[in-house]
Design a protein around this motif. Structure first.
Motif, PDB file in Angstrom:
ATOM      1  N   GLY A 236      39.547  -3.472  22.537  1.00  0.00           N
ATOM      2  CA  GLY A 236      40.371  -4.095  21.485  1.00  0.00           C
ATOM      3  C   GLY A 236      39.752  -4.312  20.381  1.00  0.00           C
ATOM      4  N   MET A 237      39.432  -5.566  19.808  1.00  0.00           N
ATOM      5  CA  MET A 237      39.041  -6.023  18.644  1.00  0.00           C
ATOM      6  C   MET A 237      37.358  -5.994  18.695  1.00  0.00           C
ATOM      7  SD  MET A 237      41.488  -6.406  16.711  1.00  0.00           S
ATOM      8  CE  MET A 237      41.282  -7.611  15.155  1.00  0.00           C
ATOM      9  N   ARG A 238      36.533  -5.961  17.692  1.00  0.00           N
ATOM     10  CA  ARG A 238      35.009  -5.915  17.760  1.00  0.00           C
ATOM     11  C   ARG A 238      34.543  -6.930  18.652  1.00  0.00           C
ATOM     12  NH1 ARG A 238      30.940  -6.145  18.693  1.00  0.00           N
ATOM     13  NH2 ARG A 238      28.886  -5.598  17.657  1.00  0.00           N
ATOM     14  N   GLU A 239      35.250  -8.252  18.720  1.00  0.00           N
ATOM     15  CA  GLU A 239      34.617  -9.368  19.241  1.00  0.00           C
ATOM     16  C   GLU A 239      34.744  -9.219  20.793  1.00  0.00           C
ATOM     17  OE1 GLU A 239      36.276 -12.842  17.791  1.00  0.00           O
ATOM     18  OE2 GLU A 239      38.100 -12.803  18.950  1.00  0.00           O
ATOM     19  N   THR A 240      35.608  -8.398  21.213  1.00  0.00           N
ATOM     20  CA  THR A 240      35.750  -8.013  22.534  1.00  0.00           C
ATOM     21  C   THR A 240      35.335  -6.637  23.022  1.00  0.00           C
ATOM     22  OG1 THR A 240      38.187  -7.579  22.301  1.00  0.00           O
ATOM     23  CG2 THR A 240      37.707  -9.649  23.184  1.00  0.00           C
ATOM     24  N   SER A 241      34.555  -6.446  21.979  1.00  0.00           N
ATOM     25  CA  SER A 241      33.590  -5.083  22.537  1.00  0.00           C
ATOM     26  C   SER A 241      34.432  -3.837  22.283  1.00  0.00           C
ATOM     27  CB  SER A 241      33.060  -4.942  23.791  1.00  0.00           C
ATOM     28  OG  SER A 241      32.053  -5.955  23.790  1.00  0.00           O
ATOM     29  N   GLY A 242      35.374  -3.555  21.283  1.00  0.00           N
ATOM     30  CA  GLY A 242      36.167  -2.633  20.850  1.00  0.00           C
ATOM     31  C   GLY A 242      35.189  -1.419  20.552  1.00  0.00           C
ATOM     32  N   HIS A 243      34.006  -1.488  19.988  1.00  0.00           N
ATOM     33  CA  HIS A 243      32.974  -0.642  19.549  1.00  0.00           C
ATOM     34  C   HIS A 243      32.640   0.156  21.013  1.00  0.00           C
ATOM     35  CE1 HIS A 243      30.560  -3.868  20.967  1.00  0.00           C
ATOM     36  NE2 HIS A 243      29.664  -3.402  21.141  1.00  0.00           N
ATOM     37  N   LYS A 244      32.668  -0.271  22.071  1.00  0.00           N
ATOM     38  CA  LYS A 244      32.356   0.464  23.337  1.00  0.00           C
ATOM     39  C   LYS A 244      33.682   1.356  23.395  1.00  0.00           C
ATOM     40  CE  LYS A 244      29.828  -3.451  25.514  1.00  0.00           C
ATOM     41  NZ  LYS A 244      29.596  -4.317  26.609  1.00  0.00           N
ATOM     42  N   GLY A 245      34.828   1.191  23.188  1.00  0.00           N
ATOM     43  CA  GLY A 245      35.787   2.027  23.754  1.00  0.00           C
ATOM     44  C   GLY A 245      35.644   3.150  22.611  1.00  0.00           C
ATOM     45  N   TYR A 246      35.212   2.645  21.319  1.00  0.00           N
ATOM     46  CA  TYR A 246      35.200   3.479  20.032  1.00  0.00           C
ATOM     47  C   TYR A 246      33.814   4.476  20.591  1.00  0.00           C
ATOM     48  CZ  TYR A 246      32.645   4.653  15.772  1.00  0.00           C
ATOM     49  OH  TYR A 246      31.695   5.056  14.705  1.00  0.00           O
ATOM     50  N   GLY A 247      32.922   3.927  21.243  1.00  0.00           N
ATOM     51  CA  GLY A 247      31.903   5.089  21.729  1.00  0.00           C
ATOM     52  C   GLY A 247      32.302   5.990  22.579  1.00  0.00           C
TER      53      GLY A 247
END
Lengths: 375, 375
Positions: A236-247
């Protein structure tokens, strides 16, 4: 795409449905073995209950084969290889034919060395990634599969606004002693695009965490993903670790796109003159240059198969039997819903929603073949 | 653990900090090369800005080495192998020593066949997974690393209430032409445990989507993960696809735990008499039987390295340069924050928070070695 309502759906026989799809692909010129492979991949999806990827997509494949934008009998070639790796060119073939061929190569290499990994360029949509990962199971191997599908740009990087990634699924299958096997197979976005299409068609809201609008604000309106909004990556959003999904999205593009030389992202290909020409050719109906990545690891390259399976069974049994949260009737392990759907649907038939059934009627008419699938 | 406040932190020199850690490990009996390896893994974490896994954990390693619950100079052995795979027994060694040895084996196998995969049992906490994935880069390989750490049961399956999984990190590194390389390295829970500890210590709320309480309701109170609550898997609740994170948690346990014969989950090991004895021995201070999984793929097993790197660079540049959402100053690619931290911290020093600095003072005193690290 689930049935709009139970009343509206048609029950069809799995084997006759597969026969119909086989006949359709045969009518389009696919060789007997290619038509069989393509039909098997497609209908297995319906049998497993993954309705977004089964016969609802048949008309799409038929259209692309008829207008020549994909090749029914591709000359799939190994461009380069080492004992445990290969680069495969899919010759712009129908993805299910290319995919099966490439996963077979990965398995053969794993038989010889313990591990086999194949990256594929110049392919097209191949159905469910889980199908290919599952091919490893009968060889007592762990199977892997990814594809950078839909590089039309559903989802940008965290903080970005320009769609770059497709829904980039990852599938892994590992054998167990007692069925079902462990099979995970999912888009690395929060949800696959099909779920939003269904909600939008039904006028339903979606949970917060699926979509942002063009200003980057979370939205419950599925239509907000258009016109500048998008589907969020897993997390989801950055604060719920969306950057991991982006990875994970990026990882799929690296292994199935960059490693093979397939198209990567919507924008990247447009950057170079060559890429711009390719984009133009694509919109004129030429190949999508989709990339895939396949892998197989021999379990007995690490420890005896019976020990591995016994520990898998024990772990699954502990997880299934563990204490549940209020309101939860069951704890599932990945692969279990598909296994139960398979037993049910082979016995009792596959419910197809009316638009899907109608699309099969149209395919039958267009190809002048009989549609005899109703239970 | 980030500094509680800027005022409270101490700036230390990276090279002298590494020298200190090397001296500490040497004083505990590690051979010169083992002490060097362990110090390098630990301090790289601080240099990259990943403060949860660097010298704040030194006192923990020192304690386990002193009480004999882990072995400083393990006889790491290959139990079984094929040309591209190996099962390694870590001999209850300090994880950084075992990890480096095992990843070197994966790289050597990839040199020979194109792919190398190693599953490890009987190891212990090894620091940051990204360190080992990065080892592949200088060989123009793609590196993989996972570990089923903290199988004390931070997180249950979706719908479950009994903690089963650790935070089970996954790391992947892929080379680029222009630095930084792509390096993703993250817990497959929404957040690592350390972030909740910090929030709790500071009396801060955490975002919705990190934690549920003992009834399975989302909570902003970090303390609610105790007493029956837990940290959610990546993806959060079921409706935002927490079952995908649960799948990744399981995948890490399969590849680093089941495939090697290491401990898997908190509960599974207690199921059998053998497992119950192992749990008892563990709580008495014996080895954790942590599992790891390492992999390496030669880029040139697929396509020429220079072509791969050029396309990686292009993709990263498109992503970095793409349009941003309101309020976002920059779009990061994975590995970039660590690369920038490294350049800054080697030049300007590493800020250690006061509790961490004090723990180093205590280590120095306990081992009777000098602490001379302040800038």
């Amino acid at each position: 795409m689930a049935p709009e309502s139970a009343d509206d759906s048609v029950l069809v026989d799995a084997r006759r449905l597969e026969r119909f799809v086989f006949t359709a692909f045969s009518a389009l010129g696919l060789s007997e073995s290619n038509a069989r492979d393509a039909a098997d991949v497609l209908v297995k999806s319906d049998v497993y209950g993954i309705e977004s990827h089964g016969v609802p997509r048949l008309a799409g494949y038929v259209g692309r084969l008829r207008n020549g934008s994909i090749e029914g009998n591709p000359e799939v070639v190994v461009v380069h290889e080492l004992p445990s790796t290969a680069l495969v060119d899919g010759a712009n073939g129908v993805g299910m034919v290319v995919g099966k061929r490439a996963m077979e190569i990965a398995i053969r290499k794993a038989e010889a060395t313990g591990a086999g990994f194949v990256s594929v360029r110049n392919s097209s949509h191949f159905g469910i990634a889980g199908y290919y990962a599952r091919m490893a199971l009968e060889h007592d191997m762990i199977g892997f599969c990814m594809t950078n599908v839909g590089s039309g740009g559903a989802t940008p990087a965290t903080g970005g606004r320009t769609g770059f990634f497709g829904t980039n699924p990852i599938a892994v299958a590992a054998p167990t002693g007692t069925p079902p096997a462990f099979v995970m197979d999912f888009a690395t976005t929060v949800v696959a695009s099909g779920k939003l299409q269904i909600a939008q068609r039904r006028g339903q809201e979606v949970p917060l965490g699926w979509v942002v609008d063009s200003e980057g604000n979370q939205s419950t309106n599925p239509a907000d993903r258009h016109g500048g909004g998008y589907i969020l990556p897993l997390g989801g959003m950055r604060e719920t670790s969306g950057h991991k999904g982006y990875g994970l999205l990026l990882l799929v593009d690296i292994l199935s796109g960059v490693l093979s030389g397939a198209a990567v992202g919507a924008t990247a290909t447009k950057l170079t003159p060559e890429g711009a020409r390719a984009e133009q050719a694509r919109s004129d109906g030429a190949g999508s240059n989709t990339g895939h990545f396949f892998g197989a690891l021999r379990v007995d390259g690490f420890r005896p198969v019976d020990e591995f399976k016994a520990q898998m069974d024990e772990m699954m049994s502990v997880i299934r039997g563990s204490e549940r949260l209020p309101g939860w009737e069951r704890i599932f392990v990945h692969g279990e819903p598909e296994w139960e759907a398979e037993r049910d649907r082979l016995e009792n038939g596959i419910p197809l929603d009316r638009p899907t059934y109608d699309s099969l009627v149209k395919v039958a008419k267009d190809l002048d073949i009989p549609l005899d699938v109703d239970l």
